[in-house]
Scaffold this active site. Structure first.
Site, PDB file in Angstrom:
ATOM      1  CD1 TRP A  29      -2.965   1.484   0.936  1.00  0.00           C
ATOM      2  CD2 TRP A  29      -1.342   2.433   2.140  1.00  0.00           C
ATOM      3  NE1 TRP A  29      -3.389   2.743   1.297  1.00  0.00           N
ATOM      4  CE2 TRP A  29      -2.410   3.351   2.031  1.00  0.00           C
ATOM      5  CE3 TRP A  29      -0.212   2.810   2.859  1.00  0.00           C
ATOM      6  CZ2 TRP A  29      -2.388   4.607   2.627  1.00  0.00           C
ATOM      7  CZ3 TRP A  29      -0.182   4.070   3.446  1.00  0.00           C
ATOM      8  CH2 TRP A  29      -1.261   4.947   3.324  1.00  0.00           C
ATOM      9  CG  HIS A  30       3.450   2.213   3.243  1.00  0.00           C
ATOM     10  ND1 HIS A  30       2.872   1.154   3.883  1.00  0.00           N
ATOM     11  CD2 HIS A  30       3.377   3.259   4.109  1.00  0.00           C
ATOM     12  CE1 HIS A  30       2.477   1.539   5.088  1.00  0.00           C
ATOM     13  NE2 HIS A  30       2.768   2.807   5.251  1.00  0.00           N
ATOM     14  N   GLY A  31       3.738   1.811  -1.390  1.00  0.00           N
ATOM     15  CA  GLY A  31       4.345   2.212  -2.653  1.00  0.00           C
ATOM     16  C   GLY A  31       4.703   1.035  -3.530  1.00  0.00           C
TER      17      GLY A  31
END
Lengths: 314, 483
Positions: free
Chosen positions: B325-327
């Site tokens: 989700w963060h990247g």
């Protein structure tokens, strides 16, 4: 809601002087420089602006007033001019951009009544926002409303902090009673009457020539410079724009010298001394663009000859 | 618009005064003002991407209505999928398209096949991961009949775009935030004053702690090949405080700002670096995201029920998805994987719920055991942050190898300076204040509450002074904007 807004308002009214009190105490009592991150320009810092300002405040008349950055206060030696019968005062300051130059000119023009203003127009200075010079002048320059407005124009926390601290030092008399050493061995600088700062001959700053590049003059600094030109026209004071000589190889490495020259010469009298004389790093300059005393002597000799020949001084 | 910008300093009071003075008699107008203000706030960065928010809002509003009308489960499921596909489709395209393309190409080329396709130059819309998850929570909750769909489009648009938390959370649940848009708002002095305190503390965390730590974290991570183990570890420590100060600072400003408008957002951080084990850390770090994944991914997968292998699988899925989700970078997956590995022993030994209370609840200092637990948990977290901050896997590996070197136990001379010392002193001051306030919503919530007002105000002014003296002078965006 009304109570909230009232409290917020009172809080800000208390917070502003509170901030000033803590800032002043912190700036003047904490001995470690690293703990004064946004208060990094102080009285008597680099460039001898404090001594220069004190001297300027006592001058009644000068033939030539020089403005500009370190190229100005390290490039025009009043002793050499004095030998030729010319009184010169150097009002240059570290990284001085036209924004600060305009304020200083307004501050001193009527007081020192020069016949000629020489403006050192090193294009690198026109690329800068002028914050460093604002901080220097706020800490060491004259204390007046126009100088204070430099902080608001910069709109930078360092400028506000410097202004608050200066106001305190001014009002409690610390500014007046300070004695700046004329010789600063750490920087290799000696202050010479007339606003000049001479670098020790042994001092060399290691520098390498970068890849070819172009000057990029900021529009806001150019506008301030146009104001300077207009002001001098209005006051009927002659202006000579000068680029003092820089290392010849460094000069040739700049791609838009012609463009810069034509831009300045379009405004009036302008001489780029890098075109007239070839000086060299280490021999005549202590870095790529600051003159050593030997370079200053060569440059000032040619400049004085030009001033005489062209009739700039009566 | 950045919270730490001059624009926001003008924007916030203007919206506040309009909200409470001009529109105070009409809930609908107040909500409309929030929508307009939120769109201006977001559009300040890039107005073109407002269309994405508007489209998501429209789709989820309509899907909500259809879910209410539709009685048949299979049709309801179809509507839910429409919302999921639209929202995750946008997210997937803007955030992950190039990542998948490059990895597919690399995988196929490994087996001797060349597949075409060029990476696109895609601008990641700020906050897309946050508002996508927020709006998804609405359709999922309506689908599960936990929430009645809204008939008020303005309220729904305000819920999706609410400016304080639009670009970096906390990721709100529709069940918690949406009903607040239906309720008449009464200005509350204690709530607003508390909001101001939280905003102040948030700015301190961001401007003083995060941005100063960033200077060293960036220096060390960007030149990692030339530093000793101790310096690299120091860089990781600085990054740990940078990301905490940055992200929790943003959350504090967001929550505090919401309070000024009469809203209560969920808590996003609860002093995570005082955790005694990784499970506790994850109950205290980015709470709104962790609980989102817990409620909408982990529990539907079976959670901690079922077989041991099922539990292990679920733990890995939740942490890897959270990392992803963060990247779009494998480094985030490694970060997630490391945390899963840290967490697993606690789950298998059923120790994952052993530290539910605030540390040293009834004393001023932690016990030796608690101190040791906190130290170990913190070091594990710091080590995991290395892969989070690294540019790529090779970079992360190089730093790990560098840290676990004999030079780990040397003095980090390469960066030793009085400025570094200043940064360390600021961090220690910060940790001290956080420790004092660890039982509260945020550290300075009730600090000095029993003392006279002049003392409390002097404390706030001192914090403002510290910001003025130590803030970075360039506008620095929040790290989580890139996610």
């Amino acid at each position: 809601m009304k109570v909230f807004l009232k409290r917020i308002l009172i809080f800000f009214l208390v917070a502003i002087p509170g901030y000033c009190v803590i800032l002043v105490a912190w700036s003047n009592l904490i001995p470690f420089e690293a703990f004064k991150k946004n208060m990094n320009y102080k009285m008597g810092s680099y460039g001898h602006m404090y001594t220069r300002t004190n001297e300027a405040n006592n001058i009644q008349k000068t033939d030539v007033l020089v403005l500009g950055s370190s190229h100005a206060y390290r490039g025009f030696d009043p002793r050499i001019f004095k030998n030729e019968g010319i009184e010169l005062f150097n009002l240059g300051s570290s990284n001085q951009t036209p924004r600060q130059g305009l304020v200083l000119l307004k501050e001193y023009l009527n007081q020192v009544k020069p016949e000629l203003v020489i403006y050192e127009v090193y294009p690198g200075i026109f690329q800068q926002d002028g914050l460093e010079s604002t901080l220097d002048i706020l800490a060491n320059g004259p204390f007046s409303w126009p100088v204070a407005t430099l902080a608001f124009k910069a709109n930078h926390i360092k400028a506000y902090n410097a202004l608050i601290n200066r106001a305190f030092l001014q009002f409690c008399g610390t500014y007046e009673s300070y004695n700046e050493p004329l010789v600063k061995p750490k920087d290799g600088d000696t202050y010479v009457r007339g606003g000049y700062v001479q670098k020790d001959d042994s001092y060399v700053r290691a520098q390498r020539i970068k890849n070819a590049y172009s000057w990029n003059i900021r529009q806001d600094q150019w506008s301030y410079f146009l104001e300077i030109v207009e002001l001098l026209k209005k006051e009927k004071v002659e202006l000579l724009m000068v680029q003092s000589p820089i290392d010849s190889t460094y000069f040739e490495n700049i791609l838009n010298n012609d463009e810069v020259d034509s831009r300045f010469s379009g405004l009036g009298n302008y001489i780029n001394f890098s075109r007239l004389m070839k000086l060299h790093y280490k021999e005549d300059l202590y870095d790529l663009h600051h003159l050593k005393q030997s370079g200053v002597e060569k440059f000032n000799k040619v400049l004085i000859e030009t001033l005489m020949e062209e009739g700039y001084l009566k | 618009m950045l919270f730490n910008s001059f624009d926001f300093a003008i924007f916030l009071p203007v919206v506040f005064l309009l909200y409470w003075f001009v529109f105070k008699h009409s809930l609908r107008l107040q909500n409309a003002l929030i929508v307009v203000a939120s769109y201006v706030f977001y559009g300040w960065w890039d107005w073109r991407f407002l269309s994405l928010i508007l489209f998501s809002t429209l789709v989820d509003f309509l899907v909500g209505k259809q879910l209410e009308k539709e009685a048949k489960d299979n049709k309801r499921r179809l509507w839910l999928w429409l919302s999921v596909v639209v929202n995750l489709g946008f997210l997937g395209f803007f955030k992950y398209f190039n990542f998948f393309l490059e990895n597919f190409q690399a995988a196929f080329s490994f087996f001797g096949f060349e597949i075409g396709g060029r990476a696109l130059s895609i601008v990641l819309p700020v906050g897309i991961s946050f508002y996508t998850f927020q709006t998804l929570s609405y359709t999922i909750d309506v689908y599960k009949r936990k929430l009645k769909p809204t008939q008020d489009f303005i309220a729904f648009a305000a819920f999706v775009s609410f400016f304080p938390q639009l670009v970096a959370g906390p990721i709100e649940r529709a069940t918690h935030l949406l009903p607040q848009f239906y309720r008449k708002r009464q200005f509350s002095y204690p709530l607003a004053a508390n909001g101001c305190r939280q905003i102040l503390w948030g700015f301190f965390k961001k401007l003083v702690i995060a941005d100063n730590c960033a200077e060293y974290a960036n220096l060390i991570f960007n030149n990692s090949e030339s530093y000793s183990g101790s310096t690299l570890f120091l860089g990781a420590l600085f990054f740990a405080f940078q990301i905490y100060g940055d992200f929790s600072g943003y959350s504090d400003i967001a929550i505090g700002t919401s309070r000024l408008f009469g809203f209560d957002l969920m808590k996003n951080f609860a002093f995570p670096y005082f955790s005694r084990d990784i499970a506790e850390f994850w109950r205290r770090w980015h709470i709104s995201l962790s609980t989102w994944f817990r409620d909408y991914v982990y529990i539907p997968l079976g959670g901690s029920r079922g077989s041991k292998w099922g539990q292990i699988r679920n733990v890995f899925i939740i942490f890897l998805v959270s990392g992803f989700w963060h990247g779009a970078n494998w480094t985030f997956m490694v970060w997630g994987g490391l945390n899963a590995l840290y967490f697993l022993p606690l789950l298998l030994l059923k120790l994952n719920r052993s530290n539910m209370e605030v540390v040293a609840e009834r004393s001023s200092f932690p016990s030796a055991k608690e101190l040791l637990q906190m130290g170990i948990t913190f070091i594990l977290t710091v080590l995991a942050w290395v892969s989070f901050r690294a540019e790529d896997i090779a970079h992360a590996w190089q730093i790990y190898v560098g840290i676990f070197d004999s030079t780990l136990f040397t003095v980090p001379r390469e960066v030793l300076s009085s400025k570094l010392l200043m940064c360390i002193v600021l961090v220690l001051f910060f940790v001290f204040v956080e420790w004092l306030g660890r039982r509260r919503e945020f550290a300075i919530e009730y600090l000095l509450e029993a003392h006279p007002r002049w003392l409390r105000w002097s404390w706030y002014i001192f914090l403002i002074f510290l910001m003025g003296m130590f803030m970075q002078t360039e506008e620095t965006p929040f790290i989580y904007f890139q996610f």
